[in-house]
Design a protein around this motif. Structure first.
Motif, PDB file in Angstrom:
ATOM      1  N   ILE A   1      -4.373  11.984  75.232  1.00  0.00           N
ATOM      2  CA  ILE A   1      -5.209  12.311  75.506  1.00  0.00           C
ATOM      3  C   ILE A   1      -6.220  11.584  76.145  1.00  0.00           C
ATOM      4  O   ILE A   1      -7.037  10.459  76.538  1.00  0.00           O
ATOM      5  N   GLY A   2      -7.579  12.069  74.680  1.00  0.00           N
ATOM      6  CA  GLY A   2      -8.506  11.107  74.407  1.00  0.00           C
ATOM      7  C   GLY A   2      -8.519  10.021  73.728  1.00  0.00           C
ATOM      8  O   GLY A   2      -9.172   9.211  74.052  1.00  0.00           O
ATOM      9  N   SER A   3      -6.756   9.955  72.583  1.00  0.00           N
ATOM     10  CA  SER A   3      -7.162   8.454  72.459  1.00  0.00           C
ATOM     11  C   SER A   3      -7.083   7.730  72.949  1.00  0.00           C
ATOM     12  O   SER A   3      -7.556   6.354  72.971  1.00  0.00           O
ATOM     13  N   LEU A   4      -6.408   7.890  74.681  1.00  0.00           N
ATOM     14  CA  LEU A   4      -5.593   6.925  75.540  1.00  0.00           C
ATOM     15  C   LEU A   4      -6.731   6.643  76.605  1.00  0.00           C
ATOM     16  O   LEU A   4      -7.160   5.453  76.842  1.00  0.00           O
ATOM     17  N   MET A   5      -7.329   7.511  76.645  1.00  0.00           N
ATOM     18  CA  MET A   5      -8.533   7.609  77.809  1.00  0.00           C
ATOM     19  C   MET A   5     -10.130   8.374  78.132  1.00  0.00           C
ATOM     20  O   MET A   5     -10.716   7.855  78.358  1.00  0.00           O
ATOM     21  N   GLY A   6     -10.416   7.922  76.265  1.00  0.00           N
ATOM     22  CA  GLY A   6     -11.993   8.087  75.880  1.00  0.00           C
ATOM     23  C   GLY A   6     -12.217   9.361  76.233  1.00  0.00           C
ATOM     24  O   GLY A   6     -11.559  10.754  76.228  1.00  0.00           O
ATOM     25  N   ALA A   7     -14.158   9.627  75.644  1.00  0.00           N
ATOM     26  CA  ALA A   7     -13.925  10.905  75.069  1.00  0.00           C
ATOM     27  C   ALA A   7     -14.266  11.966  76.698  1.00  0.00           C
ATOM     28  O   ALA A   7     -14.764  13.123  76.922  1.00  0.00           O
ATOM     29  N   MET A   8     -15.502  10.915  77.144  1.00  0.00           N
ATOM     30  CA  MET A   8     -15.511  11.928  78.695  1.00  0.00           C
ATOM     31  C   MET A   8     -14.723  11.811  80.365  1.00  0.00           C
ATOM     32  O   MET A   8     -14.442  13.069  81.033  1.00  0.00           O
ATOM     33  N   PHE A   9     -13.338  11.442  79.434  1.00  0.00           N
ATOM     34  CA  PHE A   9     -12.822  11.528  80.566  1.00  0.00           C
ATOM     35  C   PHE A   9     -12.028  12.755  80.322  1.00  0.00           C
ATOM     36  O   PHE A   9     -11.251  13.869  80.813  1.00  0.00           O
ATOM     37  N   ILE A  10     -11.578  13.397  78.708  1.00  0.00           N
ATOM     38  CA  ILE A  10     -11.211  14.529  78.182  1.00  0.00           C
ATOM     39  C   ILE A  10     -11.830  15.962  78.160  1.00  0.00           C
ATOM     40  O   ILE A  10     -11.463  16.810  78.539  1.00  0.00           O
ATOM     41  N   MET A  11     -13.195  15.455  78.752  1.00  0.00           N
ATOM     42  CA  MET A  11     -14.583  16.336  78.779  1.00  0.00           C
ATOM     43  C   MET A  11     -13.689  16.499  79.937  1.00  0.00           C
ATOM     44  O   MET A  11     -14.621  18.029  80.681  1.00  0.00           O
ATOM     45  N   LYS A  12     -14.446  16.062  80.776  1.00  0.00           N
ATOM     46  CA  LYS A  12     -13.994  16.323  82.527  1.00  0.00           C
ATOM     47  C   LYS A  12     -12.078  16.705  82.846  1.00  0.00           C
ATOM     48  O   LYS A  12     -12.153  18.244  83.273  1.00  0.00           O
ATOM     49  N   ALA A  13     -11.444  16.161  81.922  1.00  0.00           N
ATOM     50  CA  ALA A  13      -9.724  17.309  82.734  1.00  0.00           C
ATOM     51  C   ALA A  13     -10.429  18.184  81.329  1.00  0.00           C
ATOM     52  O   ALA A  13      -9.496  19.553  82.249  1.00  0.00           O
ATOM     53  N   PHE A  14     -11.166  19.277  80.751  1.00  0.00           N
ATOM     54  CA  PHE A  14     -10.813  19.603  79.799  1.00  0.00           C
ATOM     55  C   PHE A  14     -11.603  20.788  81.207  1.00  0.00           C
ATOM     56  O   PHE A  14     -10.406  22.649  80.670  1.00  0.00           O
ATOM     57  N   VAL A  15     -12.016  20.395  81.812  1.00  0.00           N
ATOM     58  CA  VAL A  15     -12.755  21.731  82.422  1.00  0.00           C
ATOM     59  C   VAL A  15     -11.875  22.193  83.960  1.00  0.00           C
ATOM     60  O   VAL A  15     -11.291  23.275  83.869  1.00  0.00           O
ATOM     61  N   TYR A  16     -10.848  21.298  84.257  1.00  0.00           N
ATOM     62  CA  TYR A  16      -9.484  21.428  85.065  1.00  0.00           C
ATOM     63  C   TYR A  16      -8.516  22.109  84.447  1.00  0.00           C
ATOM     64  O   TYR A  16      -7.519  23.214  84.502  1.00  0.00           O
ATOM     65  N   ILE A  17      -8.482  21.657  82.899  1.00  0.00           N
ATOM     66  CA  ILE A  17      -7.371  22.669  82.456  1.00  0.00           C
ATOM     67  C   ILE A  17      -8.100  23.960  81.962  1.00  0.00           C
ATOM     68  O   ILE A  17      -7.618  24.576  82.136  1.00  0.00           O
ATOM     69  N   SER A  18      -9.193  24.123  81.436  1.00  0.00           N
ATOM     70  CA  SER A  18      -9.503  26.274  81.470  1.00  0.00           C
ATOM     71  C   SER A  18      -9.780  26.436  82.888  1.00  0.00           C
ATOM     72  O   SER A  18      -9.091  27.098  82.542  1.00  0.00           O
ATOM     73  N   ILE A  19      -9.304  25.818  84.054  1.00  0.00           N
ATOM     74  CA  ILE A  19      -9.810  26.826  84.887  1.00  0.00           C
ATOM     75  C   ILE A  19      -7.807  27.109  85.285  1.00  0.00           C
ATOM     76  O   ILE A  19      -7.882  28.129  85.983  1.00  0.00           O
ATOM     77  N   ILE A  20      -7.669  26.036  84.891  1.00  0.00           N
ATOM     78  CA  ILE A  20      -6.298  25.955  85.089  1.00  0.00           C
ATOM     79  C   ILE A  20      -5.423  27.025  84.527  1.00  0.00           C
ATOM     80  O   ILE A  20      -4.407  28.069  85.036  1.00  0.00           O
ATOM     81  N   GLY A  21      -5.689  27.094  83.271  1.00  0.00           N
ATOM     82  CA  GLY A  21      -4.486  28.280  82.042  1.00  0.00           C
ATOM     83  C   GLY A  21      -5.576  29.324  82.572  1.00  0.00           C
ATOM     84  O   GLY A  21      -4.702  30.158  82.207  1.00  0.00           O
ATOM     85  N   GLY A  22      -6.937  29.666  83.175  1.00  0.00           N
ATOM     86  CA  GLY A  22      -6.916  30.640  83.450  1.00  0.00           C
ATOM     87  C   GLY A  22      -6.546  31.680  84.193  1.00  0.00           C
ATOM     88  O   GLY A  22      -6.411  32.900  83.944  1.00  0.00           O
ATOM     89  N   VAL A  23      -6.419  30.570  85.338  1.00  0.00           N
ATOM     90  CA  VAL A  23      -5.973  31.254  86.768  1.00  0.00           C
ATOM     91  C   VAL A  23      -4.409  31.343  86.171  1.00  0.00           C
ATOM     92  O   VAL A  23      -4.167  32.757  87.229  1.00  0.00           O
ATOM     93  N   ILE A  24      -3.509  30.513  86.050  1.00  0.00           N
ATOM     94  CA  ILE A  24      -2.142  30.742  85.554  1.00  0.00           C
ATOM     95  C   ILE A  24      -2.044  32.593  84.490  1.00  0.00           C
ATOM     96  O   ILE A  24      -1.666  33.709  84.526  1.00  0.00           O
ATOM     97  N   SER A  25      -3.505  32.362  83.490  1.00  0.00           N
ATOM     98  CA  SER A  25      -3.385  33.985  82.973  1.00  0.00           C
ATOM     99  C   SER A  25      -3.782  34.788  83.650  1.00  0.00           C
ATOM    100  O   SER A  25      -2.648  35.287  83.402  1.00  0.00           O
ATOM    101  N   LEU A  26      -4.112  35.144  84.459  1.00  0.00           N
ATOM    102  CA  LEU A  26      -4.727  35.772  85.242  1.00  0.00           C
ATOM    103  C   LEU A  26      -3.364  36.310  86.081  1.00  0.00           C
ATOM    104  O   LEU A  26      -3.476  38.144  85.976  1.00  0.00           O
TER     105      LEU A  26
END
Length: 169
Positions: free
Chosen positions: A83-108
């Motif tokens: 994903i980073g290779s296709l979309m760049g570093a800024m995109f993957i950093m922004k996506a990581f915020v959503y990814i972390s929140i979604i992963g945390g919510v699923i875990s909880l």
């Protein structure tokens, strides 16, 4: 732009295989990484190569420590790199915020559903240490060895799609 069709194909296939087989396939992630580097290099020369390469490195780096600790699979790391290779570093950093929140919510949600609220509160202090050498399993009770696992490719895919739809947080 020829990036989005490749991205959505890679995300869709990774989503399905991670749910069904608990695997994110190299035959999907590695060509996607290569496509991102080649596409951006051809489209923008050296700066495109750096854009894609830096996105790859950031995507790889974001999940490297969880992978080293055994709480994340290599396919998840490669998918983030793709994903980073296709979309760049800024995109993957922004996506990581959503990814972390979604992963945390699923875990909880899974912890609360499987063990109840009291056990969840009791075990909050041991969740992070329990990820070490757990291969993505969260040990809720050392005596019972109850484990909650879920394919982390799901939050990666959902977080990436949300970033495309809504942008950064």
């Amino acid at each position: 732009m020829f990036i989005y069709p490749i991205l959505f194909i890679a995300l869709f296939i990774s989503f399905i295989t991670d749910i069904k087989e608990r695997k994110i396939l190299n035959i999907i992630t590695l060509p996607t990484i290569l496509y991102g580097v080649i596409y951006h290099s051809i489209a923008n020369g050296w700066s495109g190569f750096l854009f894609s390469g830096f996105g790859f490195v950031v995507g790889f780096g974001l999940l490297l420590i969880p992978f080293i600790l055994g709480g994340m699979g290599a396919g998840d790391v490669k998918l983030m790199s793709a994903i980073g290779s296709l979309m760049g570093a800024m995109f993957i950093m922004k996506a990581f915020v959503y990814i972390s929140i979604i992963g945390g919510v699923i875990s909880l949600f899974l912890i609360i559903r499987n063990r109840g609220y009291l056990d969840t509160v009791k075990n909050v202090g041991i969740m992070v240490p329990s990820l070490k050498d757990s291969q993505g399993n969260i040990t809720l009770n050392e005596k019972s060895k109850d484990k909650i696992v879920f394919p982390y490719g799901v939050p990666i895919v959902l977080g990436t799609v949300l970033t495309i739809i809504w942008g950064g947080v």
